[in-house]
Design an enzyme around this catalytic site. Sequence first.
Site, PDB file in Angstrom:
ATOM      1  N   VAL A 147       0.841  -1.200   0.000  1.00 41.63           N
ATOM      2  CA  VAL A 147       0.000   0.000   0.000  1.00 41.63           C
ATOM      3  C   VAL A 147       0.878   1.253   0.000  1.00 41.63           C
ATOM      4  CG1 VAL A 147      -1.670   1.342   1.362  1.00 41.63           C
ATOM      5  CG2 VAL A 147      -1.957  -1.119   1.128  1.00 41.63           C
ATOM      6  N   ASP A 148       1.936   1.247   0.796  1.00 41.04           N
ATOM      7  CA  ASP A 148       2.828   2.400   0.903  1.00 41.04           C
ATOM      8  C   ASP A 148       3.426   2.757  -0.463  1.00 41.04           C
ATOM      9  OD1 ASP A 148       4.223   4.433   2.241  1.00 41.04           O
ATOM     10  OD2 ASP A 148       5.818   3.099   2.922  1.00 41.04           O
TER      11      ASP A 148
ATOM     12  N   GLY B  51      -0.807  -8.628   5.780  1.00 39.65           N
ATOM     13  CA  GLY B  51       0.190  -8.786   4.720  1.00 39.65           C
ATOM     14  C   GLY B  51       1.586  -8.901   5.296  1.00 39.65           C
TER      15      GLY B  51
END
Length: 165
Positions: free
Chosen positions: A32-33, A119
């Site tokens: 996501v980052d 995750g």
Amino acid sequence: MQTTVVTGDITTQQVDAVVNAANRAMRGGGGVDGAIHAAGGPAVLADCEARFPDGLATGDAGWTTAGEMPARWVIHTVGPNRHAGEDDRSLLVSCYARCLGVAGELGARTVAFPLVGAGVYGWSAEESITAALEAFEGMGTVVEEARFVAFGEAAYDVARQALGR
């Protein structure tokens, strides 16, 4: 506050703020980052460097511009990395509570959340969504919608079940 769940790409959500599951350094990364930094462009990294020269502590949250994304803000939070021995669930709950608090300070009415800590940080999707719901319970906020954006059908099913849909 209404909680919803969708599948898709968090970087394309039409919301006031998106939440980034960041690392402590807040200089981009994977998952996501990485997606948020790529979609937001160099303005997100520049704002991270200016606003958080020393990064963020685990369980905390802070905001930056969203750069080129449809959202106005990114709310960055650092989840506990279970693989690095950070197994204190209260830090995961704190991530969600702090994000909601920051969203309220900004006046954000709609916020898109990933499943923080799920995750690579070793928390299951179920642990992440239940930590979020625990954080949100009874918390006063101006946020009208907390939208969970699941990456894939398996995470979507877990989130949908937790939300009772």
